[in-house]
Scaffold this active site. Structure first.
Site, PDB file in Angstrom:
ATOM      1  CG  HIS A 100      -6.447   3.556  -2.233  1.00 20.37           C
ATOM      2  ND1 HIS A 100      -5.966   4.773  -1.795  1.00 20.37           N
ATOM      3  CD2 HIS A 100      -7.168   3.044  -1.197  1.00 20.37           C
ATOM      4  CE1 HIS A 100      -6.376   4.987  -0.553  1.00 20.37           C
ATOM      5  NE2 HIS A 100      -7.093   3.961  -0.166  1.00 20.37           N
ATOM      6  CB  VAL A 101      -4.655  -1.465  -1.781  1.00 18.11           C
ATOM      7  CG1 VAL A 101      -4.067  -2.366  -0.701  1.00 18.11           C
ATOM      8  CG2 VAL A 101      -6.050  -1.008  -1.390  1.00 18.11           C
ATOM      9  CG  HIS A 102       0.863   1.352  -1.434  1.00 15.33           C
ATOM     10  ND1 HIS A 102       1.737   2.215  -0.824  1.00 15.33           N
ATOM     11  CD2 HIS A 102      -0.090   2.138  -2.010  1.00 15.33           C
ATOM     12  CE1 HIS A 102       1.344   3.460  -1.019  1.00 15.33           C
ATOM     13  NE2 HIS A 102       0.223   3.439  -1.721  1.00 15.33           N
ATOM     14  CG  HIS A 140      -7.414   6.289  -5.809  1.00 11.42           C
ATOM     15  ND1 HIS A 140      -6.116   6.182  -6.250  1.00 11.42           N
ATOM     16  CD2 HIS A 140      -7.333   6.507  -4.463  1.00 11.42           C
ATOM     17  CE1 HIS A 140      -5.288   6.323  -5.245  1.00 11.42           C
ATOM     18  NE2 HIS A 140      -5.992   6.518  -4.137  1.00 11.42           N
ATOM     19  CG  HIS A 159      -6.312   1.080   2.201  1.00  9.56           C
ATOM     20  ND1 HIS A 159      -6.600   2.241   2.891  1.00  9.56           N
ATOM     21  CD2 HIS A 159      -5.168   1.321   1.522  1.00  9.56           C
ATOM     22  CE1 HIS A 159      -5.664   3.148   2.640  1.00  9.56           C
ATOM     23  NE2 HIS A 159      -4.782   2.623   1.820  1.00  9.56           N
TER      24      HIS A 159
END
Length: 249
Positions: A123-125, A71, A81
């Protein structure tokens, strides 16, 4: 508990203990790890990963490609993040977010030790592709005769993109500069990634922005160094969407 995956896990049945597991398809062996658990040498997951990758390595003639998917990325230049360190950079009222041991140092030591080829994350967009990299600063700016893992984050599949920092001051999340490990990144466009495993040494990575169907924005041919398995030659394609949802053909 906050963000513990209960809703997802009750609706989708995954292999093994459903948190970390492995399986082979064609000439690729996939290994799933949980970034929301310890992975240090004394942890259950850490011991499992070491043993699993060692077992796969003994059969690289069958599975010349080893791909880990997870993830949270340990290589990430988006400041909303940052690189996953085992500690969350946000809180939930009334709940203390746990810290998980072994990220990223013990984990990266294992993927280097067992010659993992690709690490896929969500996870990180945003979208980001690294150069072959280890220990943050040791970077090889070439995709020919690769000997180090390449990390690809495909988190730009649909939800709001991380283009501006969360404190809403209008600053772009890519600041102050692009780190050496980052070969390409995009926090402004939705899209998806594809991997086409051509033979035991060659994989084609493409990234299509939303609306593209013929010519992708990213089209990278990766060849790894000789010395891996040689028997498996079955072609294999993989598509990637946000959050480690995966489909293949």
């Amino acid at each position: 508990a906050f963000e513990n995956g209960t809703i997802y896990s009750k609706r989708f049945i995954m292999p093994g203990n459903e948190h970390y597991y492995s399986f082979g398809v064609g000439m690729v062996h996939f290994v799933s790890v949980s970034t929301d658990e310890d992975i240090d040498p004394s942890s259950t997951q850490g011991v499992w990963l070491d043993r699993t990758l060692a077992k796969i390595n003994k059969q690289r003639n069958l599975w010349p490609w080893v791909v880990v998917f997870q993830h949270r990325p340990i290589y990430n230049s988006n400041t909303n993040h940052g690189n996953w360190s085992g500690s969350n950079n946000y809180t939930q009222e009334g709940y203390e977010m746990p810290a998980y041991k072994g990220w990223p140092d013990d984990y990266e030591a294992l993927i280097l030790k067992h010659k993992v080829d690709l690490v896929l994350s969500g996870h990180v967009h945003h979208y980001e592709r690294t150069w072959p990299v280890k220990n943050r600063d040791e970077v090889t700016k070439s995709y020919e005769n690769v000997t180090l893992p390449i990390h690809i984050t495909c988190g730009h599949g649909g939800k709001g993109l991380y283009a501006v920092v969360w404190d809403s001051d209008g600053r772009n999340t890519y600041r102050p500069h692009q780190p050496a490990f980052s070969a390409a990144r995009d926090n402004m466009n939705w899209g998806h990634c594809e991997l086409d495993f051509i033979d035991e040494r060659t994989v084609r990575h493409t990234m299509f922005r939303m609306g593209e169907s013929e010519v992708p924005t990213e089209d990278v041919l990766i060849t790894k160094a000789a010395g891996g398995g040689g028997a498996a030659k079955v072609g294999f394609s993989l598509g990637l969407l946000m959050g480690c949802f995966i489909f293949w053909s």
